[in-house]
Design a protein around this motif. Structure first.
Motif, PDB file in Angstrom:
ATOM      1  N   UNK A   1       0.815  -1.210   0.000  1.00  0.00           N
ATOM      2  CA  UNK A   1       0.000   0.000   0.000  1.00  0.00           C
ATOM      3  C   UNK A   1       0.854   1.268   0.000  1.00  0.00           C
ATOM      4  N   UNK A   2       2.090   1.156   0.474  1.00  0.00           N
ATOM      5  CA  UNK A   2       2.978   2.318   0.476  1.00  0.00           C
ATOM      6  C   UNK A   2       3.423   2.686  -0.938  1.00  0.00           C
ATOM      7  N   UNK A   3       3.408   1.694  -1.831  1.00  0.00           N
ATOM      8  CA  UNK A   3       3.780   1.959  -3.223  1.00  0.00           C
ATOM      9  C   UNK A   3       3.045   0.963  -4.116  1.00  0.00           C
ATOM     10  N   UNK A   4       1.905   1.385  -4.619  1.00  0.00           N
ATOM     11  CA  UNK A   4       1.076   0.475  -5.411  1.00  0.00           C
ATOM     12  C   UNK A   4       1.709   0.148  -6.757  1.00  0.00           C
ATOM     13  N   UNK A   5       2.769   0.874  -7.123  1.00  0.00           N
ATOM     14  CA  UNK A   5       3.453   0.589  -8.395  1.00  0.00           C
ATOM     15  C   UNK A   5       4.554  -0.455  -8.224  1.00  0.00           C
ATOM     16  N   UNK A   6       4.816  -0.867  -6.980  1.00  0.00           N
ATOM     17  CA  UNK A   6       5.869  -1.841  -6.703  1.00  0.00           C
ATOM     18  C   UNK A   6       5.381  -3.242  -7.075  1.00  0.00           C
ATOM     19  N   UNK A   7       5.878  -3.768  -8.182  1.00  0.00           N
ATOM     20  CA  UNK A   7       5.409  -5.059  -8.685  1.00  0.00           C
ATOM     21  C   UNK A   7       5.797  -6.213  -7.758  1.00  0.00           C
ATOM     22  N   UNK A   8       6.950  -6.088  -7.086  1.00  0.00           N
ATOM     23  CA  UNK A   8       7.397  -7.177  -6.223  1.00  0.00           C
ATOM     24  C   UNK A   8       6.382  -7.448  -5.112  1.00  0.00           C
ATOM     25  N   UNK A   9       5.991  -6.402  -4.379  1.00  0.00           N
ATOM     26  CA  UNK A   9       5.063  -6.616  -3.260  1.00  0.00           C
ATOM     27  C   UNK A   9       3.641  -6.877  -3.751  1.00  0.00           C
ATOM     28  N   UNK A  10       3.312  -6.403  -4.930  1.00  0.00           N
ATOM     29  CA  UNK A  10       2.017  -6.744  -5.502  1.00  0.00           C
ATOM     30  C   UNK A  10       1.931  -8.251  -5.748  1.00  0.00           C
ATOM     31  N   UNK A  11       2.995  -8.817  -6.290  1.00  0.00           N
ATOM     32  CA  UNK A  11       3.029 -10.265  -6.528  1.00  0.00           C
ATOM     33  C   UNK A  11       3.100 -11.046  -5.216  1.00  0.00           C
ATOM     34  N   UNK A  12       3.837 -10.479  -4.253  1.00  0.00           N
ATOM     35  CA  UNK A  12       3.913 -11.144  -2.953  1.00  0.00           C
ATOM     36  C   UNK A  12       2.529 -11.230  -2.304  1.00  0.00           C
ATOM     37  N   UNK A  13       1.734 -10.175  -2.428  1.00  0.00           N
ATOM     38  CA  UNK A  13       0.393 -10.201  -1.839  1.00  0.00           C
ATOM     39  C   UNK A  13      -0.497 -11.211  -2.555  1.00  0.00           C
ATOM     40  N   UNK A  14      -0.316 -11.381  -3.856  1.00  0.00           N
ATOM     41  CA  UNK A  14      -1.060 -12.420  -4.563  1.00  0.00           C
ATOM     42  C   UNK A  14      -0.720 -13.791  -3.978  1.00  0.00           C
ATOM     43  N   UNK A  15       0.576 -14.034  -3.771  1.00  0.00           N
ATOM     44  CA  UNK A  15       1.032 -15.299  -3.190  1.00  0.00           C
ATOM     45  C   UNK A  15       0.471 -15.476  -1.778  1.00  0.00           C
ATOM     46  N   UNK A  16       0.606 -14.452  -0.945  1.00  0.00           N
ATOM     47  CA  UNK A  16       0.187 -14.537   0.452  1.00  0.00           C
ATOM     48  C   UNK A  16      -1.323 -14.704   0.591  1.00  0.00           C
ATOM     49  N   UNK A  17      -2.086 -14.024  -0.263  1.00  0.00           N
ATOM     50  CA  UNK A  17      -3.541 -14.143  -0.188  1.00  0.00           C
ATOM     51  C   UNK A  17      -4.008 -15.562  -0.498  1.00  0.00           C
ATOM     52  N   UNK A  18      -3.369 -16.192  -1.476  1.00  0.00           N
ATOM     53  CA  UNK A  18      -3.732 -17.565  -1.817  1.00  0.00           C
ATOM     54  C   UNK A  18      -3.444 -18.505  -0.656  1.00  0.00           C
ATOM     55  N   UNK A  19      -2.244 -18.386  -0.081  1.00  0.00           N
ATOM     56  CA  UNK A  19      -1.895 -19.285   1.021  1.00  0.00           C
ATOM     57  C   UNK A  19      -2.666 -18.952   2.289  1.00  0.00           C
ATOM     58  N   UNK A  20      -2.994 -17.692   2.485  1.00  0.00           N
ATOM     59  CA  UNK A  20      -3.850 -17.313   3.612  1.00  0.00           C
ATOM     60  C   UNK A  20      -5.192 -18.041   3.522  1.00  0.00           C
ATOM     61  N   UNK A  21      -5.786 -18.033   2.343  1.00  0.00           N
ATOM     62  CA  UNK A  21      -7.064 -18.714   2.142  1.00  0.00           C
ATOM     63  C   UNK A  21      -6.939 -20.207   2.423  1.00  0.00           C
ATOM     64  N   UNK A  22      -5.895 -20.821   1.919  1.00  0.00           N
ATOM     65  CA  UNK A  22      -5.706 -22.263   2.105  1.00  0.00           C
ATOM     66  C   UNK A  22      -5.434 -22.618   3.563  1.00  0.00           C
ATOM     67  N   UNK A  23      -4.606 -21.808   4.220  1.00  0.00           N
ATOM     68  CA  UNK A  23      -4.285 -22.073   5.625  1.00  0.00           C
ATOM     69  C   UNK A  23      -5.535 -21.981   6.491  1.00  0.00           C
ATOM     70  N   UNK A  24      -6.305 -20.904   6.294  1.00  0.00           N
ATOM     71  CA  UNK A  24      -7.494 -20.734   7.128  1.00  0.00           C
ATOM     72  C   UNK A  24      -8.528 -21.822   6.847  1.00  0.00           C
ATOM     73  N   UNK A  25      -8.667 -22.205   5.588  1.00  0.00           N
ATOM     74  CA  UNK A  25      -9.604 -23.277   5.248  1.00  0.00           C
ATOM     75  C   UNK A  25      -9.194 -24.588   5.924  1.00  0.00           C
ATOM     76  N   UNK A  26      -7.916 -24.942   5.837  1.00  0.00           N
ATOM     77  CA  UNK A  26      -7.439 -26.190   6.440  1.00  0.00           C
ATOM     78  C   UNK A  26      -7.498 -26.133   7.963  1.00  0.00           C
TER      79      UNK A  26
END
Length: 606
Positions: free
Chosen positions: A105-130
């Motif tokens: 959120x500090x830099x919405x143009x930062x592609x690295x953290x944008x991709x990291x959030x995509x990764x983290x959101x997917x695993x967050x969903x899986x972890x909470x579901x399991x």
């Protein structure tokens, strides 16, 4: 159209805490220890904090191992050991997720953290579901009687509620839901408008620029983002159907941990608001537009008789003044703000690459709150920072009591924030000088607006999820009708009701945190009581606030109100009293009598 983004972050904190706290609760319960040890905030500055991608798959493997142990083991020892490992691993995972989220959120143009959030959101969903599945399996096993000892009574109850809203059958739908939520923020951030200088990002415009181009923005994106919302509605209804619920509303109330009141109570609360607070609020709007229509000569007409003032000085001045204010408020608030400010855990500097949002969060591994904003020099800077500091201060107090949870549920947490707004009012001379009284009146009026808007948002969603085949034009019409019913708009040639009715998609909670809205309405009514108490005896109101933020995190919403002797928003008589107090305050000059050390000091508007 600044987004005050609290929903998803706050919801994630509650769910993260449900996972992370399993370690400390389990260790304390099984050891027969009920006294928590004080946690110490880090000495690191935020610029020294490093992000490392956590291994989501390894956590999933730990949970799956525990699931097998629940099925096969006769004694609980290996299961308890596995749960400790899961708790430590999830704490590390969510600590890194919070760090990545702040950078994103500090830099919405930062592609690295944008991709990291995509990764983290997917695993967050899986972890909470399991994790929910693990809890269900534990409840169905020979070890079921141990769950309250392992997790604690309230934590076990909360996990029971969330696990009833999740299963392996809906994992793919949950992952699709996450993708659509992320897409909303991406498309919102990329939205452009046509100006004399060409196409520019709408979010990059200053407040006056956004207002000037809001009609174009709303007209351009109503259909596009409205379609995305209807996709989310469809997916969530599919999840509810697979889980055996007649409505997604039932499922959402479980996810929001509403354990001390029912959907029926919420409906009655909304109707009571329409009979108490709505007439007061609507009366001011009607008077405003009547004065505009009947004026004898051209000129500005102001809602509360005078223009809404803006803070004096720069955004840095505003942050520095908060430091002075919270030092004067109490030793505890002063220490908390000074620590956050000096250790870079407040990031509020204006930036064109920052998300145009405001939120607070907890950095688990560092035992410290974090306050994020994108200040723009408007009056919302003061209210937003005060609001988020209320969350941060409550977290700070709980950390010193050995807990990493602000409160059991978000309806409680939002009292912390909105009550802090009310307790900051008597210090408004610091920001506004002789216009402080006017600023106070506008702030209190805005709080009332927030209560009604939140209640309307809840009703809007309830109707939409019960009627998922509505078209976007029908959504626009529904939003307009409800806004008029709640007194938020009135018919006038000076008000663009069509633009308003199409702008509902700017409310991020519809997309990422369905049915969170009513928590603001319930807690906002409690916060108004702090205004009432503070005007009579500020020290007594402040003491009640300290009692509130220090409450046992296992207490639910109604228990917290009972323990702190705060009145219930479900009591219609209380709503009538608050509405009258609101009318009385708005009719005055915004002066505030504050009692300190037994003496009265007048805080007057002019």
């Amino acid at each position: 159209m600044r987004q005050i983004f609290k929903g998803a972050v706050r919801k994630n904190i509650v769910r993260m805490t449900a996972l992370c706290l399993s370690v400390s609760l389990m260790l304390g319960s099984l050891a027969g220890c009920t006294v928590k040890q004080r946690l110490e905030p880090t000495e690191l500055h935020f610029s020294e904090v490093e992000y490392q991608r956590p291994d989501g798959e390894s956590i999933l493997n730990l949970i799956q191992t525990a699931q097998q142990q629940v099925k096969n083991d006769f004694f609980p020892f290996r299961i308890i050991s596995s749960l400790k490992k899961i708790g430590k691993a999830t704490q590390d995972f969510y600590s890194m997720m919070v760090i990545a989220q702040i950078h994103n959120y500090a830099d919405v143009t930062n592609e690295y953290f944008s991709k990291e959030m995509d990764y983290l959101n997917i695993w967050d969903t899986r972890i909470q579901n399991q994790y929910d599945r693990l809890f269900n399996e534990l409840q169905s096993s020979r070890f079921a009687s141990m769950s309250k000892k392992i997790f604690g009574e309230s934590q076990a109850e909360d996990l029971q509620m969330t696990s009833q809203a999740s299963s392996g059958d809906i994992l793919s739908l949950q992952e699709e839901e996450k993708k659509l939520e992320s897409r909303y923020y991406y498309e919102f951030a990329q939205a452009t408008v046509t100006t004399p200088e060409g196409e520019v990002l709408y979010s990059s415009l200053a407040p006056e620029g956004q207002e000037a181009y809001s009609s174009q923005f709303v007209e351009k994106y109503n259909q596009q983002l409205g379609k995305l919302f209807l996709e989310l509605v469809s997916i969530r209804n599919q999840m509810a159907k697979k889980m055996g619920y007649s409505s997604y509303t039932e499922m959402a109330d479980l996810q929001m941990l509403r354990s001390s009141y029912t959907r029926k109570d919420i409906k009655e609360f909304r109707e009571n608001l329409k009979q108490t607070l709505v007439p007061v609020y609507r009366g001011y709007l009607q008077d405003f537009y009547a004065r505009a229509e009947n004026r004898e000569k051209p000129g500005y007409i102001y809602l509360l008789g005078e223009p809404s003032p803006v803070p004096q000085g720069s955004w840095e001045d505003t942050l520095n003044r908060f430091q002075t204010i919270y030092k004067n408020m109490s030793q505890q608030t002063g220490e908390c703000y000074s620590y956050l400010f000096s250790h870079e855990f407040i990031d509020a500097a204006p930036s064109t690459v920052k998300a145009n949002i405001t939120f607070s969060t907890l950095m688990f591994s560092l035992n410290t709150p974090f306050l994020f904003a994108n200040m723009d020099g408007s009056q919302t800077d003061v209210s937003s920072i005060a609001h988020e500091f209320g969350h941060c201060f409550a977290m700070w107090q709980q950390i010193h009591q050995g807990s990493q949870s602000e409160g059991r549920s978000m309806d409680i947490c939002e009292i912390h924030s909105q009550a802090m707004e009310m307790l900051t009012l008597p210090f408004y001379e610091e920001f506004y000088g002789e216009s402080a009284g006017t600023a106070r009146r506008y702030h209190v009026y805005t709080l009332a607006s927030g209560i009604l808007t939140a209640a309307m948002n809840d009703e809007f969603q309830e109707i939409v999820y019960d009627n998922p085949n509505m078209t976007i034009d029908e959504l626009n019409q529904l939003y307009q009708e409800l806004a008029m019913e709640y007194g938020l708009v009135v018919e006038s040639p000076y008000f663009d009701i069509e633009r308003f009715s199409k702008g509902w998609f700017t409310i991020n909670q519809y997309f990422d945190t369905p049915f969170y809205a009513v928590d603001y309405a319930l807690s906002g009514c409690v916060a108004l009581e702090f205004l009432q108490r503070g005007l009579k005896d500020y020290n007594e109101a402040l003491e009640t606030y300290f009692d509130l933020v220090n409450q046992n995190i296992e207490h639910d919403f109604m228990t917290v109100l009972e323990k702190t002797e705060l009145r219930s928003p479900f009591d219609k008589h209380n709503l009538q009293t608050l509405s009258q107090q609101l009318a009385d305050f708005l009719q005055g000059d915004g002066s505030y009598q504050i009692q300190q050390n037994g003496q009265q000091e007048a805080k007057q508007a002019a």
